[in-house]
Design an enzyme around this catalytic site. Structure first.
Site, mmCIF file in Angstrom:
data_model
loop_
_atom_site.group_PDB
_atom_site.id
_atom_site.type_symbol
_atom_site.label_atom_id
_atom_site.label_comp_id
_atom_site.label_asym_id
_atom_site.label_seq_id
_atom_site.Cartn_x
_atom_site.Cartn_y
_atom_site.Cartn_z
ATOM 1 N N CYS A 113 13.168 11.569 7.375
ATOM 2 C CA CYS A 113 12.976 11.259 8.646
ATOM 3 C C CYS A 113 14.139 11.369 9.350
ATOM 4 O O CYS A 113 14.483 11.678 10.768
ATOM 5 C CB CYS A 113 12.680 9.653 8.243
ATOM 6 S SG CYS A 113 14.409 8.310 7.476
ATOM 7 N N GLU A 123 9.087 16.346 15.732
ATOM 8 C CA GLU A 123 9.371 15.863 14.208
ATOM 9 C C GLU A 123 8.832 17.097 13.578
ATOM 10 O O GLU A 123 7.083 16.890 13.790
ATOM 11 C CB GLU A 123 9.615 14.554 13.476
ATOM 12 C CG GLU A 123 9.354 14.317 12.220
ATOM 13 C CD GLU A 123 8.987 13.214 11.387
ATOM 14 O OE1 GLU A 123 8.750 12.885 11.454
ATOM 15 O OE2 GLU A 123 10.388 12.414 11.405
ATOM 16 N N LYS A 157 1.012 -0.987 0.036
ATOM 17 C CA LYS A 157 0.054 -0.263 0.297
ATOM 18 C C LYS A 157 1.039 0.744 -0.164
ATOM 19 O O LYS A 157 1.374 1.606 1.203
ATOM 20 C CB LYS A 157 -1.057 0.355 1.768
ATOM 21 C CG LYS A 157 -1.901 1.081 0.619
ATOM 22 C CD LYS A 157 -2.870 1.689 2.307
ATOM 23 C CE LYS A 157 -2.240 3.088 2.768
ATOM 24 N NZ LYS A 157 -1.962 3.638 2.417
ATOM 25 N N GLU A 159 9.865 1.290 10.476
ATOM 26 C CA GLU A 159 10.552 2.701 10.247
ATOM 27 C C GLU A 159 9.892 3.584 10.388
ATOM 28 O O GLU A 159 9.361 3.849 9.897
ATOM 29 C CB GLU A 159 11.086 2.284 8.802
ATOM 30 C CG GLU A 159 11.995 1.390 8.587
ATOM 31 C CD GLU A 159 13.140 1.373 9.101
ATOM 32 O OE1 GLU A 159 13.470 2.709 9.827
ATOM 33 O OE2 GLU A 159 13.790 0.314 10.114
ATOM 34 N N GLY A 161 2.730 4.558 13.369
ATOM 35 C CA GLY A 161 3.016 3.551 14.041
ATOM 36 C C GLY A 161 2.355 2.429 15.040
ATOM 37 O O GLY A 161 2.476 1.213 15.092
HETATM 38 P P1 NAD Z 1 1.981 9.033 7.982
HETATM 39 O O1 NAD Z 1 2.317 7.785 9.031
HETATM 40 O O2 NAD Z 1 1.046 9.619 7.315
HETATM 41 O O3 NAD Z 1 1.364 7.413 6.963
HETATM 42 C C1 NAD Z 1 2.630 6.685 5.856
HETATM 43 C C2 NAD Z 1 1.378 5.527 5.471
HETATM 44 O O4 NAD Z 1 0.941 4.733 6.043
HETATM 45 C C3 NAD Z 1 0.735 5.924 4.404
HETATM 46 O O5 NAD Z 1 0.670 5.018 3.511
HETATM 47 C C4 NAD Z 1 -1.071 5.983 5.113
HETATM 48 O O6 NAD Z 1 -1.536 6.490 3.762
HETATM 49 C C5 NAD Z 1 -0.759 5.336 5.928
HETATM 50 N N1 NAD Z 1 -2.376 5.067 6.884
HETATM 51 C C6 NAD Z 1 -2.100 6.334 7.123
HETATM 52 N N2 NAD Z 1 -3.123 5.861 8.516
HETATM 53 C C7 NAD Z 1 -3.223 4.283 8.416
HETATM 54 C C8 NAD Z 1 -4.300 4.052 9.663
HETATM 55 N N3 NAD Z 1 -4.649 4.051 10.518
HETATM 56 N N4 NAD Z 1 -3.347 2.525 9.139
HETATM 57 C C9 NAD Z 1 -2.776 1.537 7.962
HETATM 58 N N5 NAD Z 1 -2.516 2.730 7.333
HETATM 59 C C10 NAD Z 1 -2.207 3.780 7.642
HETATM 60 O O7 NAD Z 1 3.399 8.905 7.319
HETATM 61 P P2 NAD Z 1 3.662 10.069 6.178
HETATM 62 O O8 NAD Z 1 3.158 10.933 6.196
HETATM 63 O O9 NAD Z 1 3.159 8.929 4.822
HETATM 64 O O10 NAD Z 1 5.775 9.616 6.094
HETATM 65 C C11 NAD Z 1 6.048 10.953 6.747
HETATM 66 C C12 NAD Z 1 6.784 10.218 7.909
HETATM 67 O O11 NAD Z 1 7.004 8.841 7.551
HETATM 68 C C13 NAD Z 1 7.791 10.991 8.869
HETATM 69 O O12 NAD Z 1 7.095 10.245 10.155
HETATM 70 C C14 NAD Z 1 8.986 9.995 8.955
HETATM 71 O O13 NAD Z 1 10.085 10.788 9.355
HETATM 72 C C15 NAD Z 1 8.511 8.820 8.942
HETATM 73 N N6 NAD Z 1 9.388 8.083 7.339
HETATM 74 C C16 NAD Z 1 10.474 7.061 8.238
HETATM 75 C C17 NAD Z 1 11.190 6.682 7.347
HETATM 76 C C18 NAD Z 1 12.303 5.322 8.350
HETATM 77 O O14 NAD Z 1 13.191 4.723 7.180
HETATM 78 N N7 NAD Z 1 12.387 5.582 9.615
HETATM 79 C C19 NAD Z 1 11.766 6.969 6.641
HETATM 80 C C20 NAD Z 1 10.259 8.389 5.543
HETATM 81 C C21 NAD Z 1 9.228 8.306 5.779
#
Ligand code: NAD
Length: 503
Positions: free
Chosen positions: A303, A403, A192, A267, A250
Site C-alpha cells: 500500500c 494504484e 476474515k 486502511e 473500502g
Molecule cells: P481487496 O479490497 O480486494 O480485499 C481486501 C479484503 O476484503 C479481503 O479479505 C476480501 O475478501 C475482502 N472483501 C472483498 N470484497 C468485499 C466485500 N464486498 N465486503 C467485505 N469484504 C470484502 O484488497 P486486496 O487485494 O486483498 O489488498 C490490496 C489492497 O489493500 C490495495 O489497495 C492496498 O493498497 C491495500 N492495503 C492497504 C494497507 C494499508 O495499511 N493502508 C495495507 C495493505 C494493503
C-alpha cells in the site's frame, strides 16, 4: 525447468481449512470450499471452508454473547496483559513455520519474509505494544462547569464486536495491527482473512488460542468478499468494521456500515510520492531504494510503496540509472529459494490489470525505460511481470494517478521545491511520502507540507507503535499506537453528585 511448489507441500503441514465459530473448529454449513492456487505456479495448495451467511451469523452471535456476558471485557487488566504478551511470544516462537505458510499462501519469498515491516516480529511487537496500553487507558476527571457538587468523569470502554477484514499482502502485520488493539481494549473479534492468504491466518489464530486466549473471544470466518465479507459488514450485531484493502471495497464498507452506524476504520491504497532533491545523501541509493520499494518482496503490491518518483532535473538521469540497476537485480521463482527476491502478482486478474496499466502508460506517452512484460519460460505458469520503469511521466497520466499494485515505478521530473510539493499533493490518496535531502530545514518544511499519513526522510520503516494511515482516500483512522487503541473504544461521560448519601 518449470517452477513448482510441490516438494514444499510434502514437507510443510497446512493447518486444516476450518472456521472457528463459538470455540469450535468446523466446516461451513453448506460445505462450500475455496481451492487455493499458488500465484507463482498455478498449482493447487489446498482447500478451506467458505463461511456462508449462516456461518457468519453464528460467529457474530457468539462474539456478541462473549462480549455482552463473557469474561474478556471484564477480565483484570493484569491478566489481559499476560495473555497478550504470551500471544506475542508464541507468534515469535513460530516465526519460521508462519513464514513458510505465507510462502505457500501469497508467494512472498522467504528472503523477504524477515524484513521487519511485514515480519512475524513486527506482528509480535504489535501484541506487546498494545498489551502495554491495557492498564493505561485512563479517563479524565473534570471540574463542574457551572459549579455545584458533582463529579464529571470520562471512561473508555471497549467498542464491542469487531469485524477485522484483512488483505492478502502482509497477513502477519495486518492481523496483529487489528486484532491486538481490539483484544487489548476488551473487544471480541471476528476475523476474515483474504481468500489469498488464509492458511497463515488460520495458524496465527490457533497460536493465539495455544497462548491462552479464552475460547469465543476470537472467531474466524473464511472465504471471499461475496458471500463471507458481505455477510460480515452488513451484520447488525457488529459494532465496528476494521478493514484493510482496496479503495473500492473500502467504499462498500462505508455504505454497508451506514445502516447501523457501525464504527469504521479503513486502511486503503496509495499513490505515494518520493521526492528526490539534488542534495539527497546519495542519489544512486535513492534510485535503488525507490525501485526496490516497488519490486523487492511484494513486487509493488504494498500500500505504502512510493510508486511516483518525483526527481529534480539535475539528478534525473543519475536516478534513472540507479533505478534500472535495481530492476536488473530482481529475481523471481520458487519463494523458498533464498536467491529469489520478489513475489508473483497475487492472481491472474491482477496480472492482467498491471499489464493493462503498462499499456496505458505507453499509450499516454510515458517513456518505457525497462520491463513491461509478462515473464515466460520456466515462470510462464506464474503471475510474473518484469520490473518496469516509466520515465518522463506526466502526473495527469493514468499510471501516475491510479494504484497499480505491481512492479511499476513512474518517474516524474521537477524543477523546484514548490513544483515538487504541488505534484506530490496532486493525488486523491495520501498514505505515505518519502523525502531525499540533506537539508534539515527543507526536510522539516516539506514533511509538514506533504499531505500524507507517514513521511519518511531518507528512509522508511513501519513501526508498530507509530500511527499509520492515510489522508484523503487512503483511509479513515490510524493503526498502531494510542490512536489505534482508542479507536477500539467508546468514550463515556459520567456525572455523579457528591452528596452525603454517596460518600
Ligand atoms: P481487496 O479490497 O480486494 O480485499 C481486501 C479484503 O476484503 C479481503 O479479505 C476480501 O475478501 C475482502 N472483501 C472483498 N470484497 C468485499 C466485500 N464486498 N465486503 C467485505 N469484504 C470484502 O484488497 P486486496 O487485494 O486483498 O489488498 C490490496 C489492497 O489493500 C490495495 O489497495 C492496498 O493498497 C491495500 N492495503 C492497504 C494497507 C494499508 O495499511 N493502508 C495495507 C495493505 C494493503
Amino acid at each position: 525447468m518449470t517452477t513448482t511448489i510441490k516438494p514444499h507441500l510434502d514437507t510443510i503441514e497446512l493447518p486444516e481449512g476450518l472456521l472457528l465459530v463459538d470455540g469450535q473448529w468446523r466446516e461451513g454449513q453448506d460445505g462450500a470450499q475455496w481451492r487455493h492456487r499458488h500465484p507463482a505456479t498455478g498449482e493447487e495448495v489446498g482447500a478451506f471452508a467458505i463461511a456462508g451467511p449462516d456461518d457468519v451469523d453464528a460467529a457474530v452471535r457468539a462474539a456478541r454473547r462473549v462480549f455482552d456476558d463473557g469474561t474478556w471485557p471484564r477480565i483484570r487488566a493484569g491478566e489481559r496483559i499476560r495473555i497478550l504478551r504470551r500471544c506475542a511470544d508464541t507468534l515469535r516462537a513460530h516465526a519460521d513455520e508462519l513464514r513458510a505458510l505465507q510462502a505457500l499462501d501469497n508467494g512472498v519469498p522467504l528472503s523477504f519474509a524477515s524484513v521487519y515491516a511485514t515480519s512475524v516480529d513486527v506482528a509480535a511487537d504489535a501484541f506487546d505494544h498494545h498489551a502495554g496500553w491495557v492498564d493505561k487507558l485512563g479517563g479524565q476527571t473534570l471540574p463542574p462547569y457551572q459549579g455545584g457538587d458533582h463529579l464529571a468523569m470520562t471512561f473508555r470502554e471497549p467498542v464491542g464486536v469487531v469485524a477485522a477484514i484483512l488483505p492478502w499482502n502482509a497477513p502477519f502485520l495486518l492481523f496483529a495491527q487489528k486484532v491486538a488493539p481490539a483484544l487489548a481494549a476488551g473487544c471480541t473479534v471476528v476475523v476474515k482473512p483474504s481468500e489469498h492468504a488464509t492458511f497463515t491466518v488460520i495458524r496465527m489464530v490457533r497460536l493465539l488460542l495455544e497462548a491462552g486466549l479464552p475460547p469465543g473471544v476470537l472467531q474466524l470466518v473464511l472465504g471471499p468478499g461475496d458471500p463471507t465479507g458481505e455477510a460480515l459488514i452488513t451484520h447488525p450485531l457488529v459494532d465496528k468494521v476494521s478493514f484493510t484493502g482496496s479503495r473500492a471495497v473500502g467504499r462498500r464498507v462505508v455504505e454497508a456500515s451506514a445502516g447501523t452506524m457501525k464504527r469504521v476504520s479503513l486502511e486503503l491504497g496509495g499513490k505515494s510520492p518520493a521526492l528526490v532533491f539534488p542534495d539527497a545523501p546519495d542519489v544512486g541509493m535513492a534510485g535503488m531504494t525507490a525501485m526496490g520499494m516497488v519490486t523487492m518482496g511484494l513486487s509493488g503490491q504494498a500500500c505504502v510503496a512510493h510508486t511516483r518518483a518525483l526527481v529534480h532535473r539535475d539528478v534525473y538521469d543519475q536516478f534513472l540509472d540507479a533505478a534500472q540497476l535495481m530492476a536488473n537485480m530482481i529475481t523471481y521463482g520458487d519463494p523458498f529459494d533464498p536467491s529469489v527476491l520478489a513475489s508473483p502478482l497475487i492472481t491472474e486478474r491482477q496480472l492482467d490489470r498491471v499489464l493493462g496499466y503498462i499499456a496505458s502508460g505507453e499509450k499516454e506517452g510515458a517513456r518505457l525505460v525497462t520491463g513491461g512484460e509478462r515473464r515466460d519460460g520456466e515462470l510462464a505458469s506464474g503471475n510474473f511481470v518484469t520490473p518496469t520503469i516509466f520515465a518522463d511521466v506526466d502526473n495527469r497520466m493514468t499510471i501516475a494517478r491510479e494504484e497499480i499494485f505491481g512492479p511499476v515505478l513512474a518517474v516524474i521530473p521537477f524543477d523546484d521545491e514548490d513544483e515538487a510539493v504541488a505534484l506530490a499533493n496532486d493525488t486523491e490518496y495520501g498514505l505515505g511520502a518519502g523525502l531525499y535531502t540533506t537539508d534539515a530545514r527543507r526536510a522539516f518544511r516539506l514533511a509538514r507540507r506533504l499531505r500524507a499519513g507517514t513521511v519518511g526522510i531518507n528512509g522508511f520503516q513501519v513501526e508498530p507503535h507509530l500511527p499509520f494511515g492515510g489522508f484523503g482516500q487512503s483511509g479513515l483512522g490510524r493503526e498502531g499506537g494510542q490512536a489505534a487503541f482508542e479507536s477500539y473504544t467508546e468514550l463515556k461521560s459520567v456525572l455523579m453528585p457528591v452528596t452525603e448519601e454517596l460518600m
